[in-house]
Motif scaffolding. Sequence first.
Motif, mmCIF file in Angstrom:
data_model
loop_
_atom_site.group_PDB
_atom_site.id
_atom_site.type_symbol
_atom_site.label_atom_id
_atom_site.label_comp_id
_atom_site.label_asym_id
_atom_site.label_seq_id
_atom_site.Cartn_x
_atom_site.Cartn_y
_atom_site.Cartn_z
ATOM 1 N N UNK A 1 0.813 -1.222 0.000
ATOM 2 C CA UNK A 1 0.000 0.000 0.000
ATOM 3 C C UNK A 1 0.840 1.264 0.000
ATOM 4 N N UNK A 2 2.101 1.131 0.410
ATOM 5 C CA UNK A 2 2.971 2.307 0.486
ATOM 6 C C UNK A 2 2.874 3.068 1.786
ATOM 7 N N UNK A 3 2.001 2.616 2.689
ATOM 8 C CA UNK A 3 1.889 3.273 3.984
ATOM 9 C C UNK A 3 1.215 4.626 3.896
ATOM 10 N N UNK A 4 1.413 5.418 4.931
ATOM 11 C CA UNK A 4 0.753 6.722 5.011
ATOM 12 C C UNK A 4 1.402 7.761 4.113
ATOM 13 N N UNK A 5 2.720 7.681 3.952
ATOM 14 C CA UNK A 5 3.440 8.717 3.196
ATOM 15 C C UNK A 5 4.445 8.119 2.222
ATOM 16 N N UNK B 1 6.423 2.867 8.466
ATOM 17 C CA UNK B 1 5.835 3.200 7.169
ATOM 18 C C UNK B 1 4.323 3.311 7.260
ATOM 19 N N UNK B 2 3.704 2.464 8.062
ATOM 20 C CA UNK B 2 2.247 2.474 8.187
ATOM 21 C C UNK B 2 1.721 3.817 8.671
ATOM 22 N N UNK B 3 2.489 4.516 9.502
ATOM 23 C CA UNK B 3 2.058 5.796 10.062
ATOM 24 C C UNK B 3 2.735 6.992 9.401
ATOM 25 N N UNK B 4 3.849 6.776 8.751
ATOM 26 C CA UNK B 4 4.688 7.882 8.310
ATOM 27 C C UNK B 4 5.661 8.213 9.420
ATOM 28 N N UNK B 5 6.798 8.827 9.080
ATOM 29 C CA UNK B 5 7.849 9.051 10.075
ATOM 30 C C UNK B 5 7.357 9.858 11.267
ATOM 31 N N UNK B 6 6.789 11.013 11.030
ATOM 32 C CA UNK B 6 6.313 11.857 12.131
ATOM 33 C C UNK B 6 5.115 11.228 12.822
ATOM 34 N N UNK B 7 4.220 10.630 12.038
ATOM 35 C CA UNK B 7 3.029 9.999 12.620
ATOM 36 C C UNK B 7 3.373 8.837 13.513
ATOM 37 N N UNK B 8 4.416 8.083 13.161
ATOM 38 C CA UNK B 8 4.820 6.940 13.978
ATOM 39 C C UNK B 8 5.319 7.399 15.343
ATOM 40 N N UNK C 1 4.482 10.145 16.903
ATOM 41 C CA UNK C 1 3.313 10.627 17.645
ATOM 42 C C UNK C 1 2.488 9.466 18.185
ATOM 43 N N UNK C 2 2.218 8.465 17.335
ATOM 44 C CA UNK C 2 1.405 7.318 17.752
ATOM 45 C C UNK C 2 2.098 6.514 18.843
ATOM 46 N N UNK C 3 3.405 6.331 18.702
ATOM 47 C CA UNK C 3 4.153 5.569 19.708
ATOM 48 C C UNK C 3 4.165 6.294 21.044
ATOM 49 N N UNK C 4 4.295 7.601 21.015
ATOM 50 C CA UNK C 4 4.288 8.357 22.259
ATOM 51 C C UNK C 4 2.942 8.376 22.929
ATOM 52 N N UNK C 5 1.854 8.364 22.127
ATOM 53 C CA UNK C 5 0.506 8.438 22.685
ATOM 54 C C UNK C 5 0.052 7.102 23.275
ATOM 55 N N UNK C 6 0.372 5.984 22.613
ATOM 56 C CA UNK C 6 -0.106 4.676 23.084
ATOM 57 C C UNK C 6 0.881 3.584 22.677
ATOM 58 N N UNK C 7 2.041 3.517 23.341
ATOM 59 C CA UNK C 7 3.038 2.508 22.943
ATOM 60 C C UNK C 7 2.540 1.073 23.105
ATOM 61 N N UNK C 8 1.752 0.830 24.142
ATOM 62 C CA UNK C 8 1.285 -0.532 24.386
ATOM 63 C C UNK C 8 0.294 -1.029 23.351
ATOM 64 N N UNK C 9 -0.528 -0.130 22.799
ATOM 65 C CA UNK C 9 -1.552 -0.553 21.844
ATOM 66 C C UNK C 9 -1.253 -0.183 20.410
ATOM 67 N N UNK C 10 -0.064 0.381 20.155
ATOM 68 C CA UNK C 10 0.240 0.882 18.814
ATOM 69 C C UNK C 10 0.187 -0.214 17.764
ATOM 70 N N UNK C 11 0.819 -1.353 18.001
ATOM 71 C CA UNK C 11 0.869 -2.392 16.974
ATOM 72 C C UNK C 11 -0.514 -2.955 16.685
ATOM 73 N N UNK C 12 -1.286 -3.257 17.742
ATOM 74 C CA UNK C 12 -2.615 -3.830 17.521
ATOM 75 C C UNK C 12 -3.498 -2.856 16.764
ATOM 76 N N UNK C 13 -3.379 -1.577 17.085
ATOM 77 C CA UNK C 13 -4.141 -0.562 16.350
ATOM 78 C C UNK C 13 -3.707 -0.508 14.893
#
Length: 472
Positions: free
Chosen positions: A178-182, A254-261, A263-275
């Motif tokens: 899919x090429x991910x987010x970016x 890649x799924x989130x994009x560099x900056x998005x990853x 941000x997502x990791x900082x907000x919810x590291x425990x649930x990031x992969x499942x999300x």
Amino acid sequence: MTDRTHTLSGSLGVGSIVFMVVAAAAPLTVIAGTVPLGIAIGNGAAFPATFALCAAVLMLFAVGFCAMSPHVPNAGAFYTYVERGLGRIAGLGTAFLALATYTAVQLAVYGYIGAVIDGLVQHYGGPALPWWLWSVLVLAVVAVLGYRRIELSSRVLGVLLVCEVAIVLVFDVVVAGSGGAEGPSTALLVPSQIGSGSLGIALMFAVASFIGFEATAVFRDEARDPGRTIPRATYLALLLIGAFYTLSGWAVVTAWGDAGAVTAAGADPGGMLLTTIANYLGAAGGDIAQVLLVTSMFAAILSFHNVLSRYIFALGGSGALPAACGRSHVRHGSPHIGSFAQSVSALVLIAVFALAGMDPVAQVFAWMAGTATLGVLALMALTCLAVVVFFRRSRVDARPWQTQIAPGLGLVGLLVFLWLTITNFPTLIGGSTGLAIGIGAVLVVFFVAGALWARLRRDAVVPVPPAATTAA
């Protein structure tokens, strides 16, 4: 009155041993837990590159480790290498340090799996129960499998490992397609980004993810052809683990994009992969991944249980522990007494944690995982040093790359990792400098206790002939 009571039996091939050591590394658990943390507080979107760096250093370690393998006929892994290279006192100190280290690994995962199972049960409408009840249930299943012949554990681990790796690889392929987010992330290829943020913390998290690959030598007595099987399994396990971590970490970014990853990791590291998996594979994919996260941790516990049992068996056979620990089951050919002993010790420690009211993730997992990371780096550094000293003294192998250059470079790399881990250790275990010093002191005490025991027991760490005793 047979040698069988002091001999482990089995016919493990390269694939079976690789399954067990890769399962010990808990690939899905690493991608779900370590990758988000490395992105959030390590070096950001470039974190996957640290897996490749660690794999390169550990490959140097593996060169010397495998070169010395034919000259270490006992299945004691680290401690037998150190004994051969640095002497019996350092060898037994290393053995006791290894027991403490691998016990800490198991306890870390017991705490984590108890909390995850409880969350999973509640997610599907079940009751809320204490985490330790689930941990004890897992312990009981592991104890039964550890008591039986090693091929049974190998088959169970093989099935669980294939399932957890499959779901992540499917996710990797979908993200890549899919090429991910970016578009595909290139952060892991940019030196300035690799060195950004806190590279020390990133390397610390990455090297902790490889714990278990070195355990191939523990299964020497149960390997079909130890001289070939152990080196091949060691190299293959390390390459597979390093490639899988790097690829899957890249897919998460890649799924989130560099900056998005970040941000997502900082907000919810425990649930990031499942999300992330749910976003790309649908809700069903997320649910499957959540179940497989539990089986991933179970596989890791079972693998380390087998490793610990064989450490205890080797020490019992060498006179360092009671002789009963060195007896194998007459029917299963397993280290059943060692298995039982370490099941009981794990049960006692889980009970202590539960009575103390410790949080299964923030305290049990974090503290024990930090202890294991520090311990295994010290073990590998001692082993690298032992390899260099052994070949320099014995001259049984004249190949400079395998006997001096590679292990010497590996030792330098491991000492750097060890220094980075000590420096950042308070961060790894929750920020307490006092606790960090206390944990480090415990590991030192175990090493010193083993060294003192070697001085008191002059026959310790010397192989003994089979005793005239039959295992039950």
